[in-house]
Motif scaffolding. Structure first.
Motif, PDB file in Angstrom:
ATOM      1  N   TRP A 137      47.993  50.924  54.967  1.00 50.24           N
ATOM      2  CA  TRP A 137      46.692  50.538  54.419  1.00 50.24           C
ATOM      3  C   TRP A 137      46.825  49.628  53.199  1.00 50.24           C
ATOM      4  O   TRP A 137      45.860  49.386  52.486  1.00 50.24           O
ATOM      5  CB  TRP A 137      45.875  51.778  54.033  1.00 50.24           C
ATOM      6  CG  TRP A 137      46.678  52.837  53.331  1.00 50.24           C
ATOM      7  CD1 TRP A 137      47.274  53.915  53.906  1.00 50.24           C
ATOM      8  CD2 TRP A 137      46.996  52.908  51.932  1.00 50.24           C
ATOM      9  NE1 TRP A 137      47.942  54.655  52.965  1.00 50.24           N
ATOM     10  CE2 TRP A 137      47.784  54.060  51.738  1.00 50.24           C
ATOM     11  CE3 TRP A 137      46.684  52.110  50.833  1.00 50.24           C
ATOM     12  CZ2 TRP A 137      48.265  54.436  50.486  1.00 50.24           C
ATOM     13  CZ3 TRP A 137      47.175  52.471  49.585  1.00 50.24           C
ATOM     14  CH2 TRP A 137      47.956  53.634  49.427  1.00 50.24           C
ATOM     15  N   ALA A 138      48.005  49.084  52.974  1.00 52.07           N
ATOM     16  CA  ALA A 138      48.217  48.173  51.849  1.00 52.07           C
ATOM     17  C   ALA A 138      49.137  47.037  52.287  1.00 52.07           C
ATOM     18  O   ALA A 138      50.008  47.228  53.141  1.00 52.07           O
ATOM     19  CB  ALA A 138      48.804  48.902  50.654  1.00 52.07           C
ATOM     20  N   SER A 139      48.914  45.879  51.707  1.00 56.98           N
ATOM     21  CA  SER A 139      49.740  44.711  52.010  1.00 56.98           C
ATOM     22  C   SER A 139      50.199  44.061  50.709  1.00 56.98           C
ATOM     23  O   SER A 139      49.452  43.995  49.738  1.00 56.98           O
ATOM     24  CB  SER A 139      48.957  43.678  52.833  1.00 56.98           C
ATOM     25  OG  SER A 139      48.674  44.170  54.121  1.00 56.98           O
ATOM     26  N   GLU A 140      51.437  43.596  50.712  1.00 59.16           N
ATOM     27  CA  GLU A 140      51.990  42.871  49.574  1.00 59.16           C
ATOM     28  C   GLU A 140      51.709  41.383  49.764  1.00 59.16           C
ATOM     29  O   GLU A 140      52.014  40.813  50.805  1.00 59.16           O
ATOM     30  CB  GLU A 140      53.501  43.091  49.472  1.00 59.16           C
ATOM     31  CG  GLU A 140      53.933  44.546  49.386  1.00 59.16           C
ATOM     32  CD  GLU A 140      53.719  45.142  48.000  1.00 59.16           C
ATOM     33  OE1 GLU A 140      53.409  44.353  47.076  1.00 59.16           O
ATOM     34  OE2 GLU A 140      53.868  46.355  47.859  1.00 59.16           O
ATOM     35  N   TYR A 141      51.098  40.751  48.759  1.00 60.21           N
ATOM     36  CA  TYR A 141      50.821  39.324  48.809  1.00 60.21           C
ATOM     37  C   TYR A 141      51.452  38.633  47.609  1.00 60.21           C
ATOM     38  O   TYR A 141      51.443  39.168  46.503  1.00 60.21           O
ATOM     39  CB  TYR A 141      49.317  39.045  48.817  1.00 60.21           C
ATOM     40  CG  TYR A 141      48.715  39.054  50.201  1.00 60.21           C
ATOM     41  CD1 TYR A 141      48.676  37.882  50.969  1.00 60.21           C
ATOM     42  CD2 TYR A 141      48.201  40.222  50.749  1.00 60.21           C
ATOM     43  CE1 TYR A 141      48.128  37.888  52.239  1.00 60.21           C
ATOM     44  CE2 TYR A 141      47.655  40.233  52.020  1.00 60.21           C
ATOM     45  CZ  TYR A 141      47.620  39.052  52.762  1.00 60.21           C
ATOM     46  OH  TYR A 141      47.089  39.069  54.028  1.00 60.21           O
ATOM     47  N   CYS A 142      51.999  37.439  47.874  1.00 60.31           N
ATOM     48  CA  CYS A 142      52.597  36.622  46.830  1.00 60.31           C
ATOM     49  C   CYS A 142      51.842  35.293  46.777  1.00 60.31           C
ATOM     50  O   CYS A 142      51.717  34.611  47.801  1.00 60.31           O
ATOM     51  CB  CYS A 142      54.073  36.356  47.123  1.00 60.31           C
ATOM     52  SG  CYS A 142      55.034  37.862  47.436  1.00 60.31           S
ATOM     53  N   PHE A 143      51.337  34.946  45.596  1.00 59.42           N
ATOM     54  CA  PHE A 143      50.556  33.728  45.407  1.00 59.42           C
ATOM     55  C   PHE A 143      51.253  32.807  44.421  1.00 59.42           C
ATOM     56  O   PHE A 143      51.819  33.266  43.431  1.00 59.42           O
ATOM     57  CB  PHE A 143      49.169  34.046  44.833  1.00 59.42           C
ATOM     58  CG  PHE A 143      48.248  34.797  45.760  1.00 59.42           C
ATOM     59  CD1 PHE A 143      47.317  34.126  46.532  1.00 59.42           C
ATOM     60  CD2 PHE A 143      48.295  36.183  45.831  1.00 59.42           C
ATOM     61  CE1 PHE A 143      46.450  34.815  47.357  1.00 59.42           C
ATOM     62  CE2 PHE A 143      47.437  36.880  46.660  1.00 59.42           C
ATOM     63  CZ  PHE A 143      46.507  36.196  47.433  1.00 59.42           C
ATOM     64  N   ILE A 144      51.164  31.505  44.676  1.00 53.97           N
ATOM     65  CA  ILE A 144      51.565  30.509  43.698  1.00 53.97           C
ATOM     66  C   ILE A 144      50.290  29.892  43.139  1.00 53.97           C
ATOM     67  O   ILE A 144      49.313  29.682  43.862  1.00 53.97           O
ATOM     68  CB  ILE A 144      52.471  29.424  44.328  1.00 53.97           C
ATOM     69  CG1 ILE A 144      52.869  28.381  43.273  1.00 53.97           C
ATOM     70  CG2 ILE A 144      51.815  28.761  45.522  1.00 53.97           C
ATOM     71  CD1 ILE A 144      53.824  27.328  43.782  1.00 53.97           C
ATOM     72  N   ASN A 145      50.297  29.629  41.830  1.00 57.09           N
ATOM     73  CA  ASN A 145      49.174  28.970  41.183  1.00 57.09           C
ATOM     74  C   ASN A 145      49.444  27.467  41.192  1.00 57.09           C
ATOM     75  O   ASN A 145      50.479  27.019  40.676  1.00 57.09           O
ATOM     76  CB  ASN A 145      49.021  29.476  39.746  1.00 57.09           C
ATOM     77  CG  ASN A 145      47.754  28.984  39.070  1.00 57.09           C
ATOM     78  OD1 ASN A 145      47.015  28.182  39.617  1.00 57.09           O
ATOM     79  ND2 ASN A 145      47.508  29.467  37.863  1.00 57.09           N
ATOM     80  N   ILE A 146      48.555  26.672  41.767  1.00 60.71           N
ATOM     81  CA  ILE A 146      48.783  25.230  41.853  1.00 60.71           C
ATOM     82  C   ILE A 146      48.175  24.495  40.657  1.00 60.71           C
ATOM     83  O   ILE A 146      48.034  23.278  40.683  1.00 60.71           O
ATOM     84  CB  ILE A 146      48.227  24.651  43.172  1.00 60.71           C
ATOM     85  CG1 ILE A 146      46.716  24.861  43.282  1.00 60.71           C
ATOM     86  CG2 ILE A 146      48.942  25.259  44.356  1.00 60.71           C
ATOM     87  CD1 ILE A 146      46.081  24.151  44.479  1.00 60.71           C
ATOM     88  N   ARG A 147      47.830  25.243  39.601  1.00 65.50           N
ATOM     89  CA  ARG A 147      47.279  24.655  38.383  1.00 65.50           C
ATOM     90  C   ARG A 147      48.059  25.161  37.160  1.00 65.50           C
ATOM     91  O   ARG A 147      48.773  26.149  37.245  1.00 65.50           O
ATOM     92  CB  ARG A 147      45.798  25.001  38.239  1.00 65.50           C
ATOM     93  CG  ARG A 147      44.943  24.496  39.382  1.00 65.50           C
ATOM     94  CD  ARG A 147      43.512  24.962  39.294  1.00 65.50           C
ATOM     95  NE  ARG A 147      42.760  24.588  40.484  1.00 65.50           N
ATOM     96  CZ  ARG A 147      41.552  25.034  40.774  1.00 65.50           C
ATOM     97  NH1 ARG A 147      40.949  25.898  39.958  1.00 65.50           N
ATOM     98  NH2 ARG A 147      40.941  24.651  41.882  1.00 65.50           N
ATOM     99  N   GLY A 148      47.860  24.482  36.040  1.00 69.09           N
ATOM    100  CA  GLY A 148      48.454  24.937  34.789  1.00 69.09           C
ATOM    101  C   GLY A 148      49.522  24.007  34.264  1.00 69.09           C
ATOM    102  O   GLY A 148      50.538  23.783  34.935  1.00 69.09           O
ATOM    103  N   GLU A 149      49.307  23.454  33.070  1.00 66.91           N
ATOM    104  CA  GLU A 149      50.278  22.535  32.466  1.00 66.91           C
ATOM    105  C   GLU A 149      51.596  23.222  32.150  1.00 66.91           C
ATOM    106  O   GLU A 149      52.645  22.578  32.120  1.00 66.91           O
ATOM    107  CB  GLU A 149      49.688  21.924  31.192  1.00 66.91           C
ATOM    108  CG  GLU A 149      48.483  21.025  31.431  1.00 66.91           C
ATOM    109  CD  GLU A 149      47.956  20.428  30.147  1.00 66.91           C
ATOM    110  OE1 GLU A 149      48.508  20.774  29.075  1.00 66.91           O
ATOM    111  OE2 GLU A 149      47.012  19.624  30.202  1.00 66.91           O
ATOM    112  N   LYS A 150      51.578  24.528  31.905  1.00 66.77           N
ATOM    113  CA  LYS A 150      52.802  25.252  31.554  1.00 66.77           C
ATOM    114  C   LYS A 150      53.447  25.936  32.756  1.00 66.77           C
ATOM    115  O   LYS A 150      54.380  26.726  32.594  1.00 66.77           O
ATOM    116  CB  LYS A 150      52.493  26.286  30.468  1.00 66.77           C
ATOM    117  CG  LYS A 150      52.050  25.653  29.159  1.00 66.77           C
ATOM    118  CD  LYS A 150      51.928  26.685  28.053  1.00 66.77           C
ATOM    119  CE  LYS A 150      51.554  26.012  26.740  1.00 66.77           C
ATOM    120  NZ  LYS A 150      51.478  26.969  25.611  1.00 66.77           N
TER     121      LYS A 150
END
Length: 332
Positions: free
Chosen positions: A311-324
């Motif tokens: 009943w749970a899933s692991e998700y990995c996200f990349i942020n495509i914004r941010g100067e740093k």
């Protein structure tokens, strides 16, 4: 039966059958193989290219390159090369992956009918698993940016640690990162991090507002914690807060114009007590609008040990914004 058996066992019959099979396979190869990849991929590319903007002229190139065996991409000096094609910058790879992602979004209506979500964005760097192979391990985009010399200083926030700190322990072993961990369900972290330099732990719960509940437990927002710690950017944000992620991230998305982290490792609790499918879709699309793109997912099979439905899933996200955001930079 004896005459039939002797006929079938004769060398002439066996030889003839073998020749017929080889001839059929040869004819099939001539008729099918040369045009299969060409027709399939070219038609797909033309459909994509006609719908995407000029910056995404070949959305499938990035995926074919990432899937190519590493020995085929290595040049004479060990540099990554693309046969007959120029080297690609991190921004170029991200733009291509974004074009491919938009193509997937156009297919979402069909997927939503089946209540399915998946990843379709490419991390522009190496991806390594850190921590255990079971519950608690995370897939990190650009792990070599933190481990290879010269190492980049980084900041990790970990919400919900319990006693499972093998991910945090390995990050301490392999990088120069600092870890800021919060969990009011325990009074200390696990043995992999306990007493080690570079680790700060506080028994707080992270939520959508700052307050003290009727049990005397402090609840803090991400914005308050970053202000208290003197941080304006987080390299890796790890979240496992047992269903509170939806309200917490609604608050985070309201508090920040640009989400203040390079990548997000989060366990999503998708059972009915925590969210409905309609609410989940609205929440997910809000993440996308803020610049988060999923590059990896896996179902948490830990409940299956007790023969329960996951009943749970692991998700990995990349942020495509941010100067740093160091994941958006080019590297020699």
């Amino acid at each position: 039966m004896a005459p039939i058996r002797s006929i079938l066992a004769s060398r002439a019959v066996i030889t003839s059958l073998s020749l017929l099979c080889c001839l059929a396979l040869f004819l099939y190869t001539i008729d099918i193989e040369p045009g299969f990849h060409k027709n399939t991929l070219n038609n797909d590319d033309h459909n994509v290219n006609n719908n995407e903007h000029n910056g995404n002229n070949n959305n499938l190139d990035v995926n074919s390159n990432l899937l190519m065996p590493s020995h085929e991409l290595k040049g004479v000096d060990g540099d990554m090369v693309y046969h007959g094609r120029p080297k690609r910058s991190t921004r170029h790879i991200l733009e291509q992956s974004e074009g491919f992602y938009k193509r997937i979004l156009r297919q979402r209506k069909q997927w939503l009918a089946e209540q399915m979500f998946g990843t379709s964005f490419a991390c522009p760097h190496d991806i390594q698993r850190v921590g255990p192979l079971s519950d608690g391990g995370k897939w990190i985009c650009g792990m070599s940016l933190y481990t290879e010399e010269p190492r980049s200083k980084c900041v990790i926030y970990s919400f919900g640690v319990n006693f499972e700190t093998r991910f945090e322990g390995e990050m301490l072993d392999r990088t120069d990162c600092e870890i800021w961990a919060y969990d009011a369900s325990v009074t200390q972290m696990g043995p992999e991090t306990r007493g080690r330099p570079g680790v700060l732990f506080k028994p707080y719960f992270v939520g959508d507002r700052d307050y003290v509940d009727n049990k005397g437990i402090q609840w803090r927002t991400l914005r308050s914690l970053m202000k208290e710690n003197g941080h304006d950017w987080i390299d890796i944000l790890k979240v496992d807060i047992e269903g509170s992620e939806y309200a917490t991230f609604n608050s985070i998305m309201d508090d920040f114009d640009v989400l203040p982290f390079s990548q997000l490792q989060i366990e999503l609790h998708v059972d009915t007590p925590h969210t409905t499918f309609g609410n989940f879709l609205t929440w997910w699309e809000k993440l996308e609008a803020k610049g988060l793109r999923p590059f990896w997912t896996e179902v948490n099979l830990h409940p299956a040990i007790k023969f329960a439905t996951p009943w749970a899933s692991e998700y990995c996200f990349i942020n495509i914004r941010g100067e740093k955001n160091i994941l958006l930079r080019d590297y020699e």
